[in-house]
Every structure is written in C-alpha cells, then in structure tokens.
Design an enzyme around this catalytic site. Structure first.
Site, PDB file in Angstrom:
ATOM      1  N   ARG A 191       1.081  -1.336   0.077  1.00 24.73           N
ATOM      2  CA  ARG A 191       0.191   0.105   0.003  1.00 24.73           C
ATOM      3  C   ARG A 191       0.557   1.114  -0.308  1.00 24.73           C
ATOM      4  O   ARG A 191       0.851   2.122  -0.550  1.00 24.73           O
ATOM      5  CB  ARG A 191      -0.520  -0.060   0.972  1.00 24.73           C
ATOM      6  N   GLU A 234     -15.859   6.398   5.903  1.00 27.48           N
ATOM      7  CA  GLU A 234     -14.722   5.295   6.773  1.00 27.48           C
ATOM      8  C   GLU A 234     -14.652   6.807   8.111  1.00 27.48           C
ATOM      9  O   GLU A 234     -15.467   7.428   7.959  1.00 27.48           O
ATOM     10  CB  GLU A 234     -13.708   5.525   6.270  1.00 27.48           C
ATOM     11  N   ARG A 285      10.619  19.761  -8.433  1.00 18.42           N
ATOM     12  CA  ARG A 285      11.743  18.645  -8.831  1.00 18.42           C
ATOM     13  C   ARG A 285      12.841  19.692  -7.916  1.00 18.42           C
ATOM     14  O   ARG A 285      14.045  18.720  -8.553  1.00 18.42           O
ATOM     15  CB  ARG A 285      11.507  19.834  -9.796  1.00 18.42           C
ATOM     16  N   LYS A 320      -2.984   6.666   1.394  1.00 20.65           N
ATOM     17  CA  LYS A 320      -2.566   7.552   2.458  1.00 20.65           C
ATOM     18  C   LYS A 320      -1.338   8.869   2.817  1.00 20.65           C
ATOM     19  O   LYS A 320      -0.276   8.222   3.292  1.00 20.65           O
ATOM     20  CB  LYS A 320      -2.360   6.059   3.358  1.00 20.65           C
TER      21      LYS A 320
HETATM   22  N1  PXG Z   1      -9.127   4.535   7.075  1.00 17.80           N
HETATM   23  C1  PXG Z   1      -8.353   5.972   7.669  1.00 17.80           C
HETATM   24  C2  PXG Z   1      -8.697   6.980   7.128  1.00 17.80           C
HETATM   25  C3  PXG Z   1      -7.459   5.468   8.145  1.00 17.80           C
HETATM   26  O1  PXG Z   1      -6.426   6.187   8.261  1.00 17.80           O
HETATM   27  C4  PXG Z   1      -7.732   3.249   8.399  1.00 17.80           C
HETATM   28  C5  PXG Z   1      -9.489   3.441   7.653  1.00 17.80           C
HETATM   29  C6  PXG Z   1      -7.623   1.660   9.175  1.00 17.80           C
HETATM   30  O2  PXG Z   1      -6.875   1.175   8.015  1.00 17.80           O
HETATM   31  P1  PXG Z   1      -5.755  -0.309   8.380  1.00 17.80           P
HETATM   32  O3  PXG Z   1      -4.852  -0.329   7.181  1.00 17.80           O
HETATM   33  O4  PXG Z   1      -5.175   0.337   9.655  1.00 17.80           O
HETATM   34  O5  PXG Z   1      -6.392  -1.608   9.025  1.00 17.80           O
HETATM   35  C7  PXG Z   1      -6.848   4.121   9.030  1.00 17.80           C
HETATM   36  C8  PXG Z   1      -5.816   3.324   9.189  1.00 17.80           C
HETATM   37  C9  PXG Z   1      -3.890   3.908  13.760  1.00 17.80           C
HETATM   38  C10 PXG Z   1      -3.741   5.001  13.401  1.00 17.80           C
HETATM   39  O6  PXG Z   1      -2.235   4.037  15.245  1.00 17.80           O
HETATM   40  C11 PXG Z   1      -3.921   4.759  12.189  1.00 17.80           C
HETATM   41  C12 PXG Z   1      -4.383   4.944  10.901  1.00 17.80           C
HETATM   42  C13 PXG Z   1      -3.856   6.500  11.666  1.00 17.80           C
HETATM   43  C14 PXG Z   1      -3.325   6.802  11.839  1.00 17.80           C
HETATM   44  C15 PXG Z   1      -3.458   6.011  13.766  1.00 17.80           C
HETATM   45  O7  PXG Z   1      -3.790   3.040  14.119  1.00 17.80           O
HETATM   46  N2  PXG Z   1      -5.060   4.457   9.647  1.00 17.80           N
END
Ligand code: PXG
Length: 297
Positions: free
Chosen positions: A52, A184, A105, A151
């Site tokens: 990812r 989400e 750049r 992300k």
């Molecule tokens: N949606 C968003 C917007 C996220 O930032 C998820 C879904 C879940 O994705 P994963 O791959 O983790 O199942 C995220 C996860 C934490 C943390 O501490 C997680 C995220 C960002 C910052 C902190 O769990 N992203």
C-alpha cells in the site's frame, strides 16, 4: 537506551531524530505514511502495508529510493534495534528537502523515516462496552480531488472530523461523502451487520482500503459470513443489528451508539465478538518474524 529512529538509512536516538524545516512533508503535507503493528515478535501483514505504501508513492510520483525488500529489512531492523516484540510502527516517506516553492523537482531525494515504539492499546473496556460514534458534519475529501485511497500526510480532513467527535464527547466520527454515503471513520473503516449479512462502504466512495478491513473480509469468508461492499447511508446504520470499526491500532471495536441512537441492542453484538476473537487468534499466529533464528540445515 533511548528509542532509535531510522532516518534515511541511519539510526538516531529519539531526541536527535529530526527532519529539515524545508522538508515538503512539513511544508505541504507532501508525503505518505503507514501504521503497522507487531504482535509477539511478528509483524502483522507487513507485505500488504508495504504494498500500500508503494502504491501510494506511485500515485503521487514519489520515488522511495529503496526497494521493497530493503524497506522490509529496514522495518525489521528498526524493531530489532529497539528490542521490540509488540509494537506500533510508523513509516513515513516525504517528498524530501526542497525550497519554499511547491515544485517537487526541487526535492531531489525523498526522506524515509521509521519509528517503532511500544503500542498504546485501547482500554479493555472499549472492547467490552463499545464506542459511541457521531456523524461528522465535515464531509470526506472528494476522491477526485485527493483520493483517500492514498495514505497521504494530508490528514486535516480526518482531524476536522476527529475534532467534531471530541467536541461531542465521542471517540470517533463517521464521515459521509459529498452525496451523503457513509465512507469511514477518521482512522478506521466501518462495518455493519444486518440479518446475518455484513456490509462495508465500497472503496468507490473514497476510503482508505484498510488492511484490517481486508483481513476481516477474509475471516468472514472463512466463517461463512457474507460481506457486501456497497453504497450505504446513515439509515443503514440506524437500522443495523451490529456495527464495528476496524484499524491497525483499533483492531476491531464494537460501536453501540450513533448520535444518541442505540445500535442494535445497544451492546456489542455476537458477530462482532466472534470476529474480534478470530482476528486476535490470527494476529497471534501469523506474521513476518522479527527475530528469525537461522536454521541449522
Ligand atoms: N481509514 C483511515 C482514514 C485510516 O487512517 C484506516 C482506515 C484503517 O486502515 P488499516 O490499514 O490500519 O486497517 C486508517 C488507519 C492508528 C492509526 O494508530 C491508524 C491510521 C492512521 C493513524 C493512526 O491506528 N490509519
């Protein structure tokens, strides 16, 4: 010993782990990240997280400058240097040092940062009692402006949602897209259960395709639970039997209340509990070994 942080191939004690004020990650949020977790000496779904990360980089034309294999080893080595078995790993790649203009750049080399630290767990009661959610009035970034599938270091949209949740005395907020479809939460994906069927918003609405979300879908398949990715609205949540959120930090947390309305019975549902147990069994039994002992044959 102080926590050792990886920056561009070197390790620095936490206090000296710094980046330039000219880094475009800081100046423009021009970069990407991953949050990964290690359980009992193994990194959970490391390859999926790295994939990812590299897809996010490709999408915004950042050249990470390390092969996937080198990045994998750097993550494992950072964990080893800090003697960690259970950990939270934050991988950050920025466009790198440039000048005060936007022009990418002017950033000849991306910066790679790996922080591995002890994980701060949600309290046990959160899993037993469930979470209260609100629906944020801040709409989710439009996927045709900045795709939430990347992300990226631009989390302001999510932070605005999180602020609304905090101001309402809730831990999380679910965000709608501009048409009113559920997307989400600010750092978790969302699922609901109705009549034995699971539903989660389709990636088409603009969400991060969470690794935990896909693990839950795999578990559902193994357990014979049907899952549908679809366009969902607040009404679907109001009438759901169960609801839960998924994320690397959260794992799988039941949701019991939405804007003052109880979800289902108002306490964590049986399917949610079964999935959480299956998820925890999986995290304890698979993953990339951090301290692999050399074999003798
Ligand atoms: N949606 C968003 C917007 C996220 O930032 C998820 C879904 C879940 O994705 P994963 O791959 O983790 O199942 C995220 C996860 C934490 C943390 O501490 C997680 C995220 C960002 C910052 C902190 O769990 N992203």
């Amino acid at each position: 010993m102080s926590l050792q942080v990886y920056i561009d191939g070197e390790y620095y004690p936490k206090e000296e782990a710094k980046v330039s004020v000219f880094d475009h990650g800081l100046l423009y949020g021009d970069g990407i990240f991953e949050g990964i977790r290690a359980y009992n000496g193994r990194v959970f779904r490391l390859d999926e997280h790295l994939e990812r990360l590299y897809l996010s980089a490709k999408s915004i034309l950042i050249n990470i400058g390390l092969s996937l294999e080198e990045m994998r080893e750097a993550v494992l080595e950072t964990l080893r240097r800090n003697n960690l078995k259970d950990a939270y790993i934050r991988l950050v790649v920025t466009r790198g040092k440039g000048d005060l203009g936007l022009d990418p750049r002017k950033c000849p080399k991306s910066a790679v940062i790996i922080i591995a630290d002890e994980i701060k767990l949600y309290p046990k009661e959160t899993y037993e009692n469930g979470l209260k959610l609100i629906i944020a009035s801040t709409r989710k970034n439009s996927p045709d402006a900045l795709s939430p599938r990347i992300k990226s270091l631009n989390y302001l949209n999510n932070i605005l949602g999180k602020l609304e949740a905090i101001n309402a005395g809730c831990a999380e907020a679910v965000m709608l897209d501009r048409h009113g479809y559920l997307t989400e939460c600010t750092s978790e994906n969302i699922f609901l259960v109705r009549n034995g069927m699971l539903y989660t918003p389709t990636a088409t609405v603009g969400i991060l395709e969470g690794i935990t979300r896909s693990v839950v879908m795999e578990l559902c398949e193994k357990m014979g639970l049907p899952v549908q990715m679809s366009f969902l609205t607040a009404h679907d949540l109001y009438v759901a039997d169960e609801c839960f959120v998924t994320g690397t930090g959260a794992e799988l947390i039941p949701v019991v209340d939405l804007c003052g309305r109880p979800i289902g019975s108002g306490s964590p549902g049986p399917i949610t509990k079964k999935l959480l147990e299956a998820f925890r069994n999986l995290t304890q039994s698979e993953g990339t070994e951090i301290y692999k002992v050399a074999s003798h044959n």
